[in-house]
Write a protein that holds these residues in place. Structure first.
Motif, PDB file in Angstrom:
ATOM      1  N   TYR A  90       0.850  -1.186   0.000  1.00 18.54           N
ATOM      2  CA  TYR A  90       0.000   0.000   0.000  1.00 18.54           C
ATOM      3  C   TYR A  90       0.890   1.242   0.000  1.00 18.54           C
ATOM      4  CZ  TYR A  90      -3.847  -2.937   1.887  1.00 18.54           C
ATOM      5  OH  TYR A  90      -4.814  -3.887   2.105  1.00 18.54           O
ATOM      6  N   GLN A 108       0.508   5.473   1.106  1.00 20.73           N
ATOM      7  CA  GLN A 108      -0.354   6.461   1.746  1.00 20.73           C
ATOM      8  C   GLN A 108       0.263   7.841   1.656  1.00 20.73           C
ATOM      9  OE1 GLN A 108      -1.075   6.106   6.039  1.00 20.73           O
ATOM     10  NE2 GLN A 108      -3.221   6.644   5.696  1.00 20.73           N
ATOM     11  N   LEU A 161      -3.946   0.832  -2.717  1.00 27.97           N
ATOM     12  CA  LEU A 161      -3.362  -0.501  -2.836  1.00 27.97           C
ATOM     13  C   LEU A 161      -2.553  -0.539  -4.122  1.00 27.97           C
ATOM     14  CD1 LEU A 161      -3.157  -3.462  -1.862  1.00 27.97           C
ATOM     15  CD2 LEU A 161      -5.153  -3.938  -3.294  1.00 27.97           C
ATOM     16  N   PHE A 202       3.365   0.856   2.923  1.00 32.81           N
ATOM     17  CA  PHE A 202       3.077  -0.191   3.894  1.00 32.81           C
ATOM     18  C   PHE A 202       3.045  -1.550   3.198  1.00 32.81           C
ATOM     19  CE2 PHE A 202       2.138   2.182   7.623  1.00 32.81           C
ATOM     20  CZ  PHE A 202       1.512   3.356   7.229  1.00 32.81           C
ATOM     21  N   THR A 241      -6.912 -13.057   2.166  1.00 29.41           N
ATOM     22  CA  THR A 241      -7.277 -11.642   2.057  1.00 29.41           C
ATOM     23  C   THR A 241      -8.227 -11.231   3.169  1.00 29.41           C
ATOM     24  OG1 THR A 241      -9.047 -12.225   0.526  1.00 29.41           O
ATOM     25  CG2 THR A 241      -6.960 -11.509  -0.436  1.00 29.41           C
ATOM     26  N   THR A 248      -7.715 -11.398   6.337  1.00 21.56           N
ATOM     27  CA  THR A 248      -6.990 -10.844   7.484  1.00 21.56           C
ATOM     28  C   THR A 248      -5.644 -10.329   7.023  1.00 21.56           C
ATOM     29  OG1 THR A 248      -8.021 -12.499   8.912  1.00 21.56           O
ATOM     30  CG2 THR A 248      -6.132 -11.329   9.804  1.00 21.56           C
ATOM     31  N   GLN A 249      -5.280  -9.153   7.474  1.00 25.23           N
ATOM     32  CA  GLN A 249      -3.996  -8.573   7.079  1.00 25.23           C
ATOM     33  C   GLN A 249      -3.296  -7.995   8.294  1.00 25.23           C
ATOM     34  OE1 GLN A 249      -4.495  -5.751   3.829  1.00 25.23           O
ATOM     35  NE2 GLN A 249      -6.387  -6.770   3.230  1.00 25.23           N
ATOM     36  N   PHE A 308      -0.203  -5.462   9.227  1.00 26.63           N
ATOM     37  CA  PHE A 308       0.613  -4.443   8.593  1.00 26.63           C
ATOM     38  C   PHE A 308       1.990  -4.313   9.224  1.00 26.63           C
ATOM     39  CE2 PHE A 308      -1.944  -2.105   5.516  1.00 26.63           C
ATOM     40  CZ  PHE A 308      -3.200  -2.633   5.759  1.00 26.63           C
ATOM     41  N   GLY A 309       2.945  -3.981   8.389  1.00 22.36           N
ATOM     42  CA  GLY A 309       4.264  -3.601   8.864  1.00 22.36           C
ATOM     43  C   GLY A 309       4.244  -2.137   9.279  1.00 22.36           C
ATOM     44  N   PRO A 310       5.356  -1.649   9.827  1.00 24.12           N
ATOM     45  CA  PRO A 310       5.416  -0.279  10.330  1.00 24.12           C
ATOM     46  C   PRO A 310       5.498   0.770   9.227  1.00 24.12           C
ATOM     47  CG  PRO A 310       7.541  -1.326  10.566  1.00 24.12           C
ATOM     48  CD  PRO A 310       6.610  -2.386  10.075  1.00 24.12           C
ATOM     49  N   TYR A 355     -13.704  -3.615   3.716  1.00 22.77           N
ATOM     50  CA  TYR A 355     -12.667  -3.738   4.729  1.00 22.77           C
ATOM     51  C   TYR A 355     -12.703  -2.526   5.655  1.00 22.77           C
ATOM     52  CZ  TYR A 355     -10.541  -6.941   1.288  1.00 22.77           C
ATOM     53  OH  TYR A 355     -10.301  -7.948   0.394  1.00 22.77           O
ATOM     54  N   GLY A 383       1.347   2.882  12.064  1.00 19.61           N
ATOM     55  CA  GLY A 383       0.907   2.051  10.950  1.00 19.61           C
ATOM     56  C   GLY A 383      -0.573   1.762  10.989  1.00 19.61           C
ATOM     57  N   LEU A 384      -0.978   0.928  10.104  1.00 21.88           N
ATOM     58  CA  LEU A 384      -2.379   0.561   9.965  1.00 21.88           C
ATOM     59  C   LEU A 384      -2.678  -0.734  10.703  1.00 21.88           C
ATOM     60  CD1 LEU A 384      -2.456   1.374   6.237  1.00 21.88           C
ATOM     61  CD2 LEU A 384      -4.199   2.226   7.784  1.00 21.88           C
ATOM     62  N   PHE A 416      -5.532  -3.737  10.543  1.00 24.43           N
ATOM     63  CA  PHE A 416      -6.663  -4.316   9.833  1.00 24.43           C
ATOM     64  C   PHE A 416      -7.674  -4.754  10.879  1.00 24.43           C
ATOM     65  CE2 PHE A 416      -8.653  -6.460   6.324  1.00 24.43           C
ATOM     66  CZ  PHE A 416      -9.238  -7.596   6.869  1.00 24.43           C
ATOM     67  N   LEU A 470      -9.069  -2.262  -5.330  1.00 22.97           N
ATOM     68  CA  LEU A 470      -9.428  -1.856  -3.971  1.00 22.97           C
ATOM     69  C   LEU A 470      -9.344  -0.344  -3.867  1.00 22.97           C
ATOM     70  CD1 LEU A 470     -10.164  -3.236  -1.301  1.00 22.97           C
ATOM     71  CD2 LEU A 470      -7.762  -3.169  -0.687  1.00 22.97           C
ATOM     72  N   PHE A 487     -10.465   3.239  -1.319  1.00 27.58           N
ATOM     73  CA  PHE A 487     -10.583   3.583   0.093  1.00 27.58           C
ATOM     74  C   PHE A 487     -11.364   4.870   0.299  1.00 27.58           C
ATOM     75  CE2 PHE A 487      -7.764   0.389   1.728  1.00 27.58           C
ATOM     76  CZ  PHE A 487      -6.957   0.091   0.645  1.00 27.58           C
TER      77      PHE A 487
END
Lengths: 112, 110
Positions: free
Chosen positions: A35, A37, A45, A91, A98, A100-101, A103-105, B33, B42-43, B45, B98, B100
């Motif tokens: 991703y 941002q 994405l 990210f 798909t 459940t995800q 995330f890294g920092p 989602y 960070g994010l 989920f 996807l 947002f």
């Protein structure tokens, strides 16, 4: 405590340089997401993989971006050549599917 | 093109109060989602909803998907300061891409 790791955490580079961002997904997860941002565009994405195969990279500028999974423990996102508009937080996330995800920092990229 | 609109854009509630955030799609939803993000972090989920009428819960957070209304709602019961952050919804469009929402900023006053 399994976590998604990303390196580097911060990167400052000059326009035109190649940038490589790395992600180590959680062991056993077969789905990996990239991703981006920014304040202007929000969350986007870029690409996602399942079992190391790219399933969707339609969100990624093809001319300069490339995403790969050389093996199950490493995902890379490369930008060549980088441009100031690529400045963002990138990210990586992994999941058993798909549904459940995790995330890294993130990698904060600044292109001057 | 499909768009997701979140409402409200920002919300301030007193600790212990319930709240609801909505995510409305301009077109048919194919999966929805919910994510949470704290400032400078960070994010996270939260959950994914796939079927009309589906409802999922994660601790004190419950999300529902109303396919007919092309909308999902996120409900927090007895809010706590730890719930503060930006909540984002994401949805797959017919082309599989996807997209947002712009996010809802939640502040919880102790």
């Amino acid at each position: 405590d399994a976590r998604v790791t990303q390196t580097p955490r911060h990167k400052v580079t000059e326009m035109g340089q190649e940038v490589t961002m790395r992600c180590q997904p959680i062991l056993g997860h077969n789905t990996v997401f990239w991703y981006r941002q920014t304040m202007m565009q929000g969350l986007e994405l870029l690409a996602y993989f399942r079992n190391r195969a790219p399933l969707d990279d339609s969100g990624m500028p093809k001319d300069r971006f490339s995403a790969e999974m050389p093996d199950a423990t490493l995902a890379t996102l490369k930008i060549q050549p980088s441009e100031p508009r690529d400045s963002a937080v990138y990210f990586c996330a992994s999941g058993p599917s798909t549904d459940t995800q995790y995330f890294g920092p993130g990698t904060r990229l600044t292109v001057l | 093109s499909q768009e997701l609109e979140q409402s409200p854009q920002s919300l301030i509630v007193q600790e212990g109060k319930n709240l609801t955030i909505n995510c409305t799609s301009s077109k048919t939803l194919y999966g929805l989602y919910w994510y949470k993000q704290k400032y400078g972090e960070g994010l996270i989920f939260l959950m994914m909803l796939q079927k009309g009428g589906e409802e999922k819960s994660h601790e004190k957070i419950t999300a529902k998907l109303d396919e007919k209304k092309q909308q999902s709602s996120l409900h927090i019961t007895a809010s706590q300061p730890s719930h503060a952050g930006i909540y984002l919804c994401g949805a797959g469009n017919q082309g599989g891409k996807l997209i947002f929402g712009q996010g809802t900023e939640l502040s919880v006053k102790p």
